[in-house]
Design a protein around this motif. Structure first.
Motif, mmCIF file in Angstrom:
data_model
loop_
_atom_site.group_PDB
_atom_site.id
_atom_site.type_symbol
_atom_site.label_atom_id
_atom_site.label_comp_id
_atom_site.label_asym_id
_atom_site.label_seq_id
_atom_site.Cartn_x
_atom_site.Cartn_y
_atom_site.Cartn_z
ATOM 1 N N LEU A 92 39.997 39.233 48.480
ATOM 2 C CA LEU A 92 41.151 40.063 48.158
ATOM 3 C C LEU A 92 41.325 40.214 46.651
ATOM 4 O O LEU A 92 41.570 41.319 46.143
ATOM 5 C CB LEU A 92 42.415 39.455 48.774
ATOM 6 C CG LEU A 92 42.599 39.620 50.282
ATOM 7 C CD1 LEU A 92 43.826 38.845 50.742
ATOM 8 C CD2 LEU A 92 42.734 41.085 50.656
ATOM 9 N N LYS A 93 41.196 39.107 45.933
ATOM 10 C CA LYS A 93 41.389 39.161 44.483
ATOM 11 C C LYS A 93 40.355 40.069 43.822
ATOM 12 O O LYS A 93 40.698 40.905 42.971
ATOM 13 C CB LYS A 93 41.293 37.750 43.898
ATOM 14 C CG LYS A 93 41.439 37.722 42.384
ATOM 15 C CD LYS A 93 41.221 36.335 41.824
ATOM 16 C CE LYS A 93 41.192 36.369 40.304
ATOM 17 N NZ LYS A 93 40.895 35.044 39.717
ATOM 18 N N ALA A 94 39.088 39.932 44.221
ATOM 19 C CA ALA A 94 38.041 40.757 43.615
ATOM 20 C C ALA A 94 38.261 42.230 43.902
ATOM 21 O O ALA A 94 38.086 43.088 43.015
ATOM 22 C CB ALA A 94 36.673 40.308 44.144
ATOM 23 N N ASN A 95 38.677 42.560 45.128
ATOM 24 C CA ASN A 95 38.852 43.968 45.483
ATOM 25 C C ASN A 95 40.122 44.556 44.887
ATOM 26 O O ASN A 95 40.149 45.736 44.506
ATOM 27 C CB ASN A 95 38.843 44.121 47.004
ATOM 28 C CG ASN A 95 37.443 44.060 47.585
ATOM 29 O OD1 ASN A 95 36.709 45.035 47.592
ATOM 30 N ND2 ASN A 95 37.056 42.879 48.046
ATOM 31 N N TYR A 96 41.204 43.766 44.803
ATOM 32 C CA TYR A 96 42.410 44.265 44.138
ATOM 33 C C TYR A 96 42.130 44.553 42.668
ATOM 34 O O TYR A 96 42.551 45.568 42.116
ATOM 35 C CB TYR A 96 43.544 43.249 44.262
ATOM 36 C CG TYR A 96 44.262 43.268 45.594
ATOM 37 C CD1 TYR A 96 44.649 44.472 46.178
ATOM 38 C CD2 TYR A 96 44.548 42.086 46.265
ATOM 39 C CE1 TYR A 96 45.299 44.490 47.396
ATOM 40 C CE2 TYR A 96 45.199 42.101 47.491
ATOM 41 C CZ TYR A 96 45.563 43.300 48.051
ATOM 42 O OH TYR A 96 46.205 43.330 49.263
ATOM 43 N N THR A 97 41.418 43.646 42.006
ATOM 44 C CA THR A 97 41.105 43.837 40.593
ATOM 45 C C THR A 97 40.231 45.066 40.387
ATOM 46 O O THR A 97 40.444 45.857 39.457
ATOM 47 C CB THR A 97 40.404 42.587 40.035
ATOM 48 O OG1 THR A 97 41.221 41.428 40.259
ATOM 49 C CG2 THR A 97 40.150 42.722 38.552
ATOM 50 N N ALA A 98 39.242 45.239 41.281
ATOM 51 C CA ALA A 98 38.357 46.408 41.162
ATOM 52 C C ALA A 98 39.119 47.705 41.418
ATOM 53 O O ALA A 98 38.838 48.733 40.798
ATOM 54 C CB ALA A 98 37.197 46.278 42.148
ATOM 55 N N ALA A 99 40.097 47.679 42.336
ATOM 56 C CA ALA A 99 40.865 48.887 42.631
ATOM 57 C C ALA A 99 41.838 49.222 41.507
ATOM 58 O O ALA A 99 42.062 50.402 41.193
ATOM 59 C CB ALA A 99 41.625 48.714 43.943
ATOM 60 N N LEU A 100 42.424 48.202 40.869
ATOM 61 C CA LEU A 100 43.407 48.436 39.811
ATOM 62 C C LEU A 100 42.752 48.822 38.491
ATOM 63 O O LEU A 100 43.286 49.635 37.730
ATOM 64 C CB LEU A 100 44.261 47.175 39.618
ATOM 65 C CG LEU A 100 45.191 46.810 40.781
ATOM 66 C CD1 LEU A 100 45.734 45.398 40.598
ATOM 67 C CD2 LEU A 100 46.342 47.806 40.870
ATOM 68 N N PHE A 101 41.586 48.224 38.192
ATOM 69 C CA PHE A 101 40.909 48.477 36.919
ATOM 70 C C PHE A 101 39.468 48.903 37.188
ATOM 71 O O PHE A 101 38.522 48.131 36.948
ATOM 72 C CB PHE A 101 40.947 47.225 36.037
ATOM 73 C CG PHE A 101 42.321 46.618 35.910
ATOM 74 C CD1 PHE A 101 43.312 47.269 35.202
ATOM 75 C CD2 PHE A 101 42.628 45.413 36.520
ATOM 76 C CE1 PHE A 101 44.581 46.731 35.093
ATOM 77 C CE2 PHE A 101 43.891 44.860 36.409
ATOM 78 C CZ PHE A 101 44.881 45.525 35.694
ATOM 79 N N PRO A 102 39.276 50.112 37.715
ATOM 80 C CA PRO A 102 37.926 50.543 38.095
ATOM 81 C C PRO A 102 37.003 50.789 36.903
ATOM 82 O O PRO A 102 35.789 50.705 37.036
ATOM 83 C CB PRO A 102 38.178 51.837 38.878
ATOM 84 C CG PRO A 102 39.485 52.346 38.352
ATOM 85 C CD PRO A 102 40.293 51.131 38.016
ATOM 86 N N ASN A 103 37.581 51.093 35.715
ATOM 87 C CA ASN A 103 36.772 51.339 34.521
ATOM 88 C C ASN A 103 37.638 51.094 33.296
ATOM 89 O O ASN A 103 38.795 50.678 33.406
ATOM 90 C CB ASN A 103 36.204 52.768 34.524
ATOM 91 C CG ASN A 103 37.287 53.811 34.772
ATOM 92 O OD1 ASN A 103 38.293 53.865 34.047
ATOM 93 N ND2 ASN A 103 37.101 54.624 35.806
ATOM 94 N N ASP A 104 37.081 51.375 32.115
ATOM 95 C CA ASP A 104 37.811 51.118 30.871
ATOM 96 C C ASP A 104 38.950 52.112 30.639
ATOM 97 O O ASP A 104 39.841 51.849 29.835
ATOM 98 C CB ASP A 104 36.845 51.172 29.678
ATOM 99 C CG ASP A 104 35.858 50.011 29.696
ATOM 100 O OD1 ASP A 104 36.159 48.997 30.364
ATOM 101 O OD2 ASP A 104 34.791 50.122 29.082
ATOM 102 N N ASN A 105 38.915 53.257 31.315
ATOM 103 C CA ASN A 105 39.931 54.300 31.106
ATOM 104 C C ASN A 105 40.889 54.375 32.296
ATOM 105 O O ASN A 105 41.166 55.450 32.819
ATOM 106 C CB ASN A 105 39.243 55.652 30.889
ATOM 107 C CG ASN A 105 38.318 55.635 29.692
ATOM 108 O OD1 ASN A 105 38.656 55.099 28.638
ATOM 109 N ND2 ASN A 105 37.145 56.225 29.843
#
Length: 435
Positions: free
Chosen positions: A37-50
């Motif tokens: 869950l933590k890895a996927n939430y982080t990836a969804a919230l911050f998908p790239n630098d912009n």
């Protein structure tokens, strides 16, 4: 209990320790769901630098020059203050506790060279995580913003002295009293056993607390009624030190009208601001997995080293390979074999683990595991959207209720406190170069 299961290396530190097993293995399914869950939430919230974009509320705020200035300033400050690292800790709280809290501070940090020159380290707003264990508020309030809040923090004496020297509204006479109390306790030769009853949180006794170089601060945010002067104090920020002295009493400086403290909850409870986490009601299933796993291991052990049944007249013998046993009249030696049905526990464990994965709102596709059966491209897309709907809702909730207000508060703090020249890096989209 949840924390014990998340970081357990065996069942001796969990509620399973009371069961009479010789095996104490823990199957960290809760930990795997937590990491997933933590890895996927982080990836969804911050998908790239912009990932951050500024949008103004009116025509003036939406002007090209203002948008570029705000966007560039915030992108620089988020990078320099390591906002994503702080956000990673907040996602931890969101998944583990179901509640995360943060506030905003404006930092001015300098370092001094050997030549005595001051060099700027960081000037700007910064998000600060607040532990769920260090905040108190009214859970029955209409909203978190409307509730008064109390935050506990531990700082050093040097931190308070530096704020006083930098012009904070902290009272110098209170700081002198803090030092005097510590000097009196340090020079006392009397017995302080009775003082152990006055335990300050985080310290073993009041004597150790006054002997340390740290100070407990309790800060109140909100409206409070002054019973002495019979007046209502609206929107106040009051800091109490040593649970005895008022160090400062000021209006909350934020232009937003409320304290810049923000909260997000994973699963809201009716009429209660304390939310429930995704793992809270899975602890019992983790208990069951460990119970079955160790029960199965005990049965294997009893099959490999079974209990001996001795009947009649049998001479003493050593239980070892090739051992000869002398039996008397009607004597007998045999095994008490356990029921091997318990070895089918693997099927139950697999079923429980699959249920836990689904109930936590983490689709198996998020781990790269394909569901069985042939499907068309349209069916795959529809199933993935449906399977990830809980996850998408919780990620959007975190962004809407927490990240966006936190970023707005950081921008407000920067606008209110920035009294020096600051240089920011801006990428010009027309020429694709840094200005």
């Amino acid at each position: 209990e949840l924390r014990n299961y998340l970081f357990a290396t065996d069942t001796r530190t969990t509620s399973n320790k009371s069961l009479p097993w010789s095996n104490s293995t823990t199957c960290p399914k809760l930990t795997q769901i937590y990491d997933n869950l933590k890895a996927n939430y982080t990836a969804a919230l911050f998908p790239n630098d912009n990932w951050m974009r500024w949008e103004g509320d009116d025509k003036e705020a939406s002007g090209k020059q203002k948008v570029r200035a705000v966007q560039g300033y915030m992108e620089n400050k988020l990078r320099q203050s390591k906002f994503e690292t702080t956000a990673d800790e907040l996602v931890d709280d969101y998944v583990m506790y179901g509640n995360c809290f943060a506030t905003v501070e404006f930092a001015k940090e300098y370092t001094e060279t050997p030549e005595g020159e001051q060099v700027v380290k960081y000037i700007g707003p910064r998000a600060v995580r607040v532990s769920p264990y260090d905040i108190v508020f009214n859970p029955a309030a209409a909203s978190f913003a409307n509730s008064p809040k109390i935050i506990r923090s531990i700082v050093s004496l040097g931190d308070i002295k530096r704020e006083i020297d930098e012009g904070a509204t902290h009272k110098q006479e209170v700081f002198n009293r803090i030092l005097q109390n510590r000097e009196e306790v340090a020079s006392s030769t009397g017995s302080l056993e009775k003082a152990d009853a006055f335990i300050a949180d985080g310290f073993s006794s009041i004597q150790h607390y006054y002997g340390s170089a740290y100070v407990e601060l309790i800060t109140f945010y909100g409206d409070i009624y002054d019973t002495t002067n019979r007046t209502l104090m609206v929107n106040r920020q009051i800091t109490v030190v040593d649970r005895s002295y008022i160090l400062s009493d000021d209006p909350i400086p934020s232009w937003l009208g409320t304290a810049p403290i923000f909260h997000a909850g994973w699963r809201n409870r009716p009429d209660n601001l304390w939310a429930m986490g995704p793992l809270d009601n899975l602890v019992g299933m983790q208990y069951r997995i460990d119970h079955l796993e160790n029960l199965k291991a005990d049965v294997f052990d009893q099959i490999a080293l079974p209990i001996l049944k001795i009947a009649g007249d049998v001479e003493d013998f050593e239980y070892a390979p090739g051992e000869r046993i002398v039996l008397g009249e009607e004597g007998d030696v045999g095994y008490l074999a356990p029921d091997a049905t318990a070895l089918n526990a693997d099927f139950q464990i697999d079923r429980i683990e699959n249920k836990m994965e689904e109930m936590a709102g983490a689709p198996r596709q998020a781990m790269g595991i394909r569901t069985p059966g042939e499907k068309t491209a349209f069916e795959v897309q529809r199933l993935e959207n449906a399977a990830g709907r809980i996850f998408q809702h919780k990620a959007s909730k975190f962004e809407r209720e927490f990240i966006e207000p936190l970023l707005n508060a950081m921008l407000e703090s920067a606008r209110r406190n920035l009294d020096v020249t600051d240089t920011i890096r801006v990428l010009d989209p027309d020429i694709n170069a840094t200005l």
